[in-house]
Scaffold this motif. Structure first.
Motif, PDB file in Angstrom:
ATOM      1  N   ALA A 149       1.939  -9.030  -9.148  1.00 50.64           N
ATOM      2  CA  ALA A 149       0.968  -9.518  -8.171  1.00 50.64           C
ATOM      3  C   ALA A 149       0.686  -8.485  -7.078  1.00 50.64           C
ATOM      4  N   VAL A 150       1.686  -7.698  -6.727  1.00 62.20           N
ATOM      5  CA  VAL A 150       1.539  -6.725  -5.635  1.00 62.20           C
ATOM      6  C   VAL A 150       0.423  -5.726  -5.905  1.00 62.20           C
ATOM      7  N   ALA A 151       0.294  -5.277  -7.133  1.00 57.23           N
ATOM      8  CA  ALA A 151      -0.690  -4.242  -7.465  1.00 57.23           C
ATOM      9  C   ALA A 151      -2.124  -4.673  -7.207  1.00 57.23           C
ATOM     10  N   PHE A 152      -2.366  -5.971  -7.097  1.00 55.45           N
ATOM     11  CA  PHE A 152      -3.722  -6.468  -6.922  1.00 55.45           C
ATOM     12  C   PHE A 152      -4.011  -6.906  -5.483  1.00 55.45           C
ATOM     13  N   THR A 153      -3.195  -6.457  -4.546  1.00 57.50           N
ATOM     14  CA  THR A 153      -3.412  -6.810  -3.144  1.00 57.50           C
ATOM     15  C   THR A 153      -4.152  -5.686  -2.419  1.00 57.50           C
ATOM     16  N   GLU A 154      -4.773  -6.052  -1.334  1.00 57.06           N
ATOM     17  CA  GLU A 154      -5.500  -5.081  -0.500  1.00 57.06           C
ATOM     18  C   GLU A 154      -4.537  -4.049   0.077  1.00 57.06           C
ATOM     19  N   LEU A 155      -3.378  -4.500   0.518  1.00 54.60           N
ATOM     20  CA  LEU A 155      -2.381  -3.593   1.095  1.00 54.60           C
ATOM     21  C   LEU A 155      -1.957  -2.521   0.102  1.00 54.60           C
ATOM     22  N   PHE A 156      -1.846  -2.888  -1.167  1.00 51.85           N
ATOM     23  CA  PHE A 156      -1.412  -1.921  -2.176  1.00 51.85           C
ATOM     24  C   PHE A 156      -2.426  -0.795  -2.342  1.00 51.85           C
ATOM     25  N   ARG A 157      -3.687  -1.105  -2.242  1.00 49.63           N
ATOM     26  CA  ARG A 157      -4.728  -0.076  -2.380  1.00 49.63           C
ATOM     27  C   ARG A 157      -4.578   1.007  -1.314  1.00 49.63           C
ATOM     28  N   ASP A 158      -4.062   0.626  -0.157  1.00 47.90           N
ATOM     29  CA  ASP A 158      -3.891   1.573   0.944  1.00 47.90           C
ATOM     30  C   ASP A 158      -2.525   2.259   0.933  1.00 47.90           C
ATOM     31  N   ALA A 159      -1.686   1.951  -0.048  1.00 48.17           N
ATOM     32  CA  ALA A 159      -0.341   2.532  -0.107  1.00 48.17           C
ATOM     33  C   ALA A 159      -0.430   4.037  -0.360  1.00 48.17           C
ATOM     34  N   SER A 160       0.595   4.728   0.105  1.00 50.84           N
ATOM     35  CA  SER A 160       0.649   6.179  -0.110  1.00 50.84           C
ATOM     36  C   SER A 160       0.939   6.475  -1.579  1.00 50.84           C
ATOM     37  N   GLY A 161       0.739   7.713  -1.961  1.00 52.86           N
ATOM     38  CA  GLY A 161       1.060   8.128  -3.323  1.00 52.86           C
ATOM     39  C   GLY A 161       2.528   7.914  -3.643  1.00 52.86           C
ATOM     40  N   PHE A 162       3.409   8.212  -2.684  1.00 52.08           N
ATOM     41  CA  PHE A 162       4.850   8.015  -2.880  1.00 52.08           C
ATOM     42  C   PHE A 162       5.168   6.547  -3.120  1.00 52.08           C
ATOM     43  N   GLU A 163       4.558   5.672  -2.323  1.00 56.48           N
ATOM     44  CA  GLU A 163       4.802   4.236  -2.476  1.00 56.48           C
ATOM     45  C   GLU A 163       4.319   3.727  -3.834  1.00 56.48           C
ATOM     46  N   LYS A 164       3.184   4.240  -4.296  1.00 53.91           N
ATOM     47  CA  LYS A 164       2.664   3.832  -5.604  1.00 53.91           C
ATOM     48  C   LYS A 164       3.559   4.332  -6.735  1.00 53.91           C
ATOM     49  N   VAL A 165       4.083   5.538  -6.612  1.00 54.15           N
ATOM     50  CA  VAL A 165       5.006   6.067  -7.626  1.00 54.15           C
ATOM     51  C   VAL A 165       6.294   5.249  -7.624  1.00 54.15           C
ATOM     52  N   LEU A 166       6.827   4.973  -6.435  1.00 56.13           N
ATOM     53  CA  LEU A 166       8.041   4.165  -6.327  1.00 56.13           C
ATOM     54  C   LEU A 166       7.807   2.776  -6.918  1.00 56.13           C
ATOM     55  N   TYR A 167       6.648   2.216  -6.659  1.00 63.06           N
ATOM     56  CA  TYR A 167       6.281   0.919  -7.231  1.00 63.06           C
ATOM     57  C   TYR A 167       6.266   0.987  -8.760  1.00 63.06           C
ATOM     58  N   LEU A 168       5.624   2.003  -9.318  1.00 62.15           N
ATOM     59  CA  LEU A 168       5.536   2.119 -10.765  1.00 62.15           C
ATOM     60  C   LEU A 168       6.917   2.306 -11.399  1.00 62.15           C
ATOM     61  N   VAL A 169       7.759   3.107 -10.775  1.00 59.65           N
ATOM     62  CA  VAL A 169       9.129   3.280 -11.270  1.00 59.65           C
ATOM     63  C   VAL A 169       9.867   1.943 -11.243  1.00 59.65           C
ATOM     64  N   THR A 170       9.667   1.173 -10.192  1.00 61.79           N
ATOM     65  CA  THR A 170      10.284  -0.155 -10.080  1.00 61.79           C
ATOM     66  C   THR A 170       9.803  -1.073 -11.191  1.00 61.79           C
ATOM     67  N   VAL A 171       8.510  -1.068 -11.464  1.00 60.31           N
ATOM     68  CA  VAL A 171       7.954  -1.888 -12.552  1.00 60.31           C
ATOM     69  C   VAL A 171       8.555  -1.449 -13.890  1.00 60.31           C
ATOM     70  N   LEU A 172       8.711  -0.157 -14.102  1.00 56.52           N
ATOM     71  CA  LEU A 172       9.291   0.335 -15.362  1.00 56.52           C
ATOM     72  C   LEU A 172      10.747  -0.100 -15.520  1.00 56.52           C
ATOM     73  N   PHE A 173      11.521  -0.065 -14.437  1.00 59.79           N
ATOM     74  CA  PHE A 173      12.909  -0.554 -14.507  1.00 59.79           C
ATOM     75  C   PHE A 173      12.939  -2.057 -14.780  1.00 59.79           C
ATOM     76  N   THR A 174      12.004  -2.795 -14.197  1.00 64.53           N
ATOM     77  CA  THR A 174      11.946  -4.239 -14.429  1.00 64.53           C
ATOM     78  C   THR A 174      11.551  -4.541 -15.876  1.00 64.53           C
ATOM     79  N   ALA A 175      10.587  -3.805 -16.400  1.00 64.46           N
ATOM     80  CA  ALA A 175      10.192  -3.982 -17.795  1.00 64.46           C
ATOM     81  C   ALA A 175      11.348  -3.620 -18.730  1.00 64.46           C
ATOM     82  N   SER A 176      12.072  -2.565 -18.401  1.00 67.27           N
ATOM     83  CA  SER A 176      13.234  -2.173 -19.208  1.00 67.27           C
ATOM     84  C   SER A 176      14.305  -3.256 -19.165  1.00 67.27           C
TER      85      SER A 176
END
Length: 154
Positions: free
Chosen positions: A39-66
């Motif tokens: 759900a976080v990826a589709f929020t307005e706040l997420f669009r304004d996140a820094s590149g680091f925050e987006k990478v950290l988010y994606l890594v978190t999603v990958l660990f959760t999927a794993s």
């Protein structure tokens, strides 16, 4: 028969049942976390996140999927293999998968809390939260059981 007088096939069936029951507990946590992260990826706040925050988010999603894949694998294997007398293999390999899945879940939760700390309070909070939350999981899920294993039974 084992030391309790239980036939081997009965012990294996009970052990598989216990493993699958334990997975139900872990699965609830993974599902809630995964839903939150998706759900976080589709929020307005997420669009304004820094590149680091987006990478950290994606890594978190990958660990959760794993964690999801690792923690659901033994249930899928049981469904596909239980009529073939493969309970021993399901237990042996499934146990390793569950431990790896729990490690991925611990990392995913730690990263989620850290990311929230970064967004809300900054880098220092992210680091402190990563150390504290990661330390709690490491201690409770991995260190304490290892210590208990080395203690003699009473």
């Amino acid at each position: 028969m084992n030391e309790t007088g239980e036939p081997r096939h009965q012990q294996l069936a009970r052990n598989v049942g216990e493993l699958l029951a334990e997975l139900r507990v872990a699965q609830a946590g993974v599902q809630i976390l995964f839903g939150f992260l998706l759900a976080v990826a589709f929020t307005e706040l997420f669009r304004d996140a820094s590149g680091f925050e987006k990478v950290l988010y994606l890594v978190t999603v990958l660990f959760t999927a794993s964690a999801t894949a690792l923690l659901t694998a033994p249930a899928a294997w049981h469904r596909l293999l239980f009529r073939e007398g493969r309970r021993t293999e399901i237990l042996r390999v499934g146990n390793r998968m569950v431990v790896a899945g729990l490690a991925c879940l611990a990392v995913a939760i730690t990263l989620t809390v850290s990311l929230i700390g970064k967004v809300v309070f900054g880098v220092a909070a992210m680091v402190v939260l990563a150390v504290v939350v990661g330390g709690i999981f490491t201690l409770l899920w991995f260190v304490v059981p290892r210590l208990l294993r080395t203690r003699p039974l009473e």
